[in-house]
Design a protein around this motif. Structure first.
Motif, PDB file in Angstrom:
ATOM      1  N   GLU A 224      12.000  -1.854   4.507  1.00  0.00           N
ATOM      2  CA  GLU A 224      10.946  -1.381   5.067  1.00  0.00           C
ATOM      3  C   GLU A 224      11.506  -2.287   6.639  1.00  0.00           C
ATOM      4  N   ASP A 225      11.198  -1.304   7.553  1.00  0.00           N
ATOM      5  CA  ASP A 225      11.690  -2.140   9.007  1.00  0.00           C
ATOM      6  C   ASP A 225      10.266  -3.133   9.732  1.00  0.00           C
ATOM      7  N   GLU A 226       9.896  -2.919   8.869  1.00  0.00           N
ATOM      8  CA  GLU A 226       8.184  -3.615   9.437  1.00  0.00           C
ATOM      9  C   GLU A 226       8.373  -5.045   9.112  1.00  0.00           C
ATOM     10  N   ASP A 227       8.589  -6.204   9.626  1.00  0.00           N
ATOM     11  CA  ASP A 227       8.501  -7.669   9.427  1.00  0.00           C
ATOM     12  C   ASP A 227       7.615  -7.841   8.775  1.00  0.00           C
ATOM     13  N   LYS A 228       6.690  -7.623   8.882  1.00  0.00           N
ATOM     14  CA  LYS A 228       5.780  -8.094   8.608  1.00  0.00           C
ATOM     15  C   LYS A 228       4.865  -7.879   7.676  1.00  0.00           C
ATOM     16  N   ILE A 229       5.535  -6.546   6.922  1.00  0.00           N
ATOM     17  CA  ILE A 229       5.218  -6.442   6.233  1.00  0.00           C
ATOM     18  C   ILE A 229       5.958  -5.970   4.249  1.00  0.00           C
ATOM     19  N   ALA A 230       7.512  -6.308   4.874  1.00  0.00           N
ATOM     20  CA  ALA A 230       8.191  -6.691   4.174  1.00  0.00           C
ATOM     21  C   ALA A 230       8.043  -8.384   4.051  1.00  0.00           C
ATOM     22  N   ARG A 231       7.846  -9.173   4.719  1.00  0.00           N
ATOM     23  CA  ARG A 231       7.928 -10.454   4.387  1.00  0.00           C
ATOM     24  C   ARG A 231       6.560 -10.632   3.438  1.00  0.00           C
ATOM     25  N   LEU A 232       5.369  -9.614   3.228  1.00  0.00           N
ATOM     26  CA  LEU A 232       4.610 -10.209   2.824  1.00  0.00           C
ATOM     27  C   LEU A 232       4.367 -10.202   1.354  1.00  0.00           C
ATOM     28  N   LEU A 233       5.628  -8.747   1.103  1.00  0.00           N
ATOM     29  CA  LEU A 233       6.023  -8.147  -0.028  1.00  0.00           C
ATOM     30  C   LEU A 233       6.645  -9.322  -0.844  1.00  0.00           C
ATOM     31  N   GLU A 234       7.736  -9.583  -0.182  1.00  0.00           N
ATOM     32  CA  GLU A 234       8.865 -10.503  -0.516  1.00  0.00           C
ATOM     33  C   GLU A 234       7.821 -11.560  -0.873  1.00  0.00           C
ATOM     34  N   MET A 235       7.495 -12.307  -0.443  1.00  0.00           N
ATOM     35  CA  MET A 235       6.594 -13.128  -0.749  1.00  0.00           C
ATOM     36  C   MET A 235       5.583 -12.726  -1.971  1.00  0.00           C
ATOM     37  N   GLU A 236       4.531 -12.080  -2.102  1.00  0.00           N
ATOM     38  CA  GLU A 236       4.037 -12.028  -2.758  1.00  0.00           C
ATOM     39  C   GLU A 236       4.932 -11.759  -4.375  1.00  0.00           C
ATOM     40  N   LEU A 237       5.711 -10.613  -4.138  1.00  0.00           N
ATOM     41  CA  LEU A 237       6.425 -10.009  -5.498  1.00  0.00           C
ATOM     42  C   LEU A 237       7.117 -11.204  -6.165  1.00  0.00           C
ATOM     43  N   THR A 238       7.610 -12.402  -5.100  1.00  0.00           N
ATOM     44  CA  THR A 238       8.509 -13.478  -6.176  1.00  0.00           C
ATOM     45  C   THR A 238       7.316 -14.318  -6.542  1.00  0.00           C
ATOM     46  N   TYR A 239       6.242 -14.814  -5.911  1.00  0.00           N
ATOM     47  CA  TYR A 239       4.999 -15.164  -6.215  1.00  0.00           C
ATOM     48  C   TYR A 239       5.191 -14.821  -7.310  1.00  0.00           C
TER      49      TYR A 239
ATOM     50  N   GLY B  22      18.123   1.712   6.903  1.00  0.00           N
ATOM     51  CA  GLY B  22      18.130   2.954   5.670  1.00  0.00           C
ATOM     52  C   GLY B  22      19.758   2.520   5.046  1.00  0.00           C
ATOM     53  N   ARG B  23      20.566   2.413   6.191  1.00  0.00           N
ATOM     54  CA  ARG B  23      22.077   2.246   5.826  1.00  0.00           C
ATOM     55  C   ARG B  23      22.083   1.142   4.899  1.00  0.00           C
ATOM     56  N   GLU B  24      21.318  -0.061   4.734  1.00  0.00           N
ATOM     57  CA  GLU B  24      21.401  -1.601   4.331  1.00  0.00           C
ATOM     58  C   GLU B  24      21.132  -1.116   3.355  1.00  0.00           C
ATOM     59  N   GLY B  25      19.394  -0.588   3.399  1.00  0.00           N
ATOM     60  CA  GLY B  25      18.630  -0.058   2.088  1.00  0.00           C
ATOM     61  C   GLY B  25      19.502   0.677   0.857  1.00  0.00           C
ATOM     62  N   LEU B  26      20.471   1.765   1.345  1.00  0.00           N
ATOM     63  CA  LEU B  26      21.210   2.938   0.319  1.00  0.00           C
ATOM     64  C   LEU B  26      22.022   1.762   0.032  1.00  0.00           C
ATOM     65  N   ASN B  27      23.258   0.996   1.032  1.00  0.00           N
ATOM     66  CA  ASN B  27      23.969   0.297   0.038  1.00  0.00           C
ATOM     67  C   ASN B  27      23.670  -0.604  -1.143  1.00  0.00           C
TER      68      ASN B  27
ATOM     69  N   GLY C 176      21.461  -2.802 -10.550  1.00  0.00           N
ATOM     70  CA  GLY C 176      21.104  -3.544 -10.796  1.00  0.00           C
ATOM     71  C   GLY C 176      19.521  -4.095 -10.081  1.00  0.00           C
ATOM     72  N   PHE C 177      18.177  -3.145  -9.581  1.00  0.00           N
ATOM     73  CA  PHE C 177      17.385  -3.259  -9.025  1.00  0.00           C
ATOM     74  C   PHE C 177      16.015  -1.927 -10.377  1.00  0.00           C
ATOM     75  N   ASP C 178      15.644  -2.413 -11.053  1.00  0.00           N
ATOM     76  CA  ASP C 178      14.394  -2.111 -11.499  1.00  0.00           C
ATOM     77  C   ASP C 178      13.590  -1.121 -10.296  1.00  0.00           C
ATOM     78  N   VAL C 179      13.044  -1.169  -9.958  1.00  0.00           N
ATOM     79  CA  VAL C 179      12.174  -1.113  -8.591  1.00  0.00           C
ATOM     80  C   VAL C 179      12.393  -0.873  -7.713  1.00  0.00           C
ATOM     81  N   ILE C 180      11.994   0.055  -6.609  1.00  0.00           N
ATOM     82  CA  ILE C 180      12.724   0.196  -5.411  1.00  0.00           C
ATOM     83  C   ILE C 180      11.159   0.809  -4.504  1.00  0.00           C
ATOM     84  N   LEU C 181      11.244   0.034  -3.124  1.00  0.00           N
ATOM     85  CA  LEU C 181      10.158  -0.090  -2.263  1.00  0.00           C
ATOM     86  C   LEU C 181      10.400   0.926  -1.391  1.00  0.00           C
ATOM     87  N   LEU C 182      10.964   1.895  -0.735  1.00  0.00           N
ATOM     88  CA  LEU C 182      10.999   2.463   0.720  1.00  0.00           C
ATOM     89  C   LEU C 182      10.248   3.528   1.049  1.00  0.00           C
TER      90      LEU C 182
END
Length: 232
Positions: A9-24, A35-40, A46-52
């Protein structure tokens, strides 16, 4: 830990919110902003689910999904789409996405969609008995290899098309309504339009029915769909 989640996700606010809530919530989370970084990262496994997210710099989300599915058919992918982006949703599901969410979304909806993907992943990973090949007239389906043939001709289906056809064949000669099909193929937590079933029935028919003399999938107007054997 509950599972490994990759957020692309390239929108920083959304990415940070998702990361924080999922980690919690107890998930292990990794993030990518292009997209390139995400694809690599996705291809590293090793991932179970990808939010894309679909709208990404460098590579679009749909291109990331297309390239990922060339080598990885198993990792669950949930698309993050803009409101009203129906063509993108359909394209993403056709490329092998497991689900989608429309922005803005509630975090509880994110949790529900992830739980659904993880449940489906566990079900699909369950060991299958030998000789599970399904045959209906000239149609053959192998649930293990996910290969489909009709009249000796190989039929190439996307992940959701295969799951839809498999469900119909497993319940042959039964008329199934849209709600039954959605719960079985897309999961109990699917939130979307029921016409997604009609869209995918059309996709499957185009590949598996229309090129052949006899159509196996039948429409019961106002009720649902049924795959039928010919009467002896």
């Amino acid at each position: 830990m509950k599972g490994n989640i990759l957020i692309i996700e390239d929108e920083d606010k959304i990415a940070r919110l998702l990361e924080m809530e999922l980690t919690y919530e107890g998930y292990t989370v990794a993030c990518a902003s292009t997209g390139r970084e995400g694809l690599n990262k996705a291809l590293s496994g090793g991932f179970d689910v990808i939010l894309l997210d679909i709208m990404l710099p460098v590579l679009s989300g749909l291109e990331v999904l297309r390239r990922l599915r060339e080598t990885d058919k198993q990792t669950s992918v949930i698309l993050l789409t803009a409101r009203g982006a129906t063509p993108d949703k359909v394209s993403g599901l056709d490329l092998g996405a497991n689900d989608y969410m429309t922005k803005p979304f509630e975090i509880e909806e994110v949790f529900a969609r992830i739980r659904s993907c993880l449940r489906n992943r566990m079900t699909n990973a369950a060991p299958m008995k030998e000789n599970t090949e399904l045959v209906l007239e000239d149609l053959t389906i192998d649930p293990v290899t996910r290969e489909v043939e009709r009249g000796g001709i190989q039929i190439v289906l996307t992940q959701k098309e295969f799951e839809l056809l498999l469900y119909l064949v497993q319940n042959r000669n039964q008329v199934l309504n849209r709600e039954q099909i959605i719960q079985a193929v897309w999961g109990h937590d699917f939130v979307g339009e029921t016409n997604v079933v009609d869209v995918y029935i059309r996709y499957v028919r185009k590949k598996m029915d229309y090129p052949f003399d006899r159509q196996l999938i039948h429409t019961y107007r106002g009720v649902g769909y049924c795959i039928k054997e010919s009467e002896k």
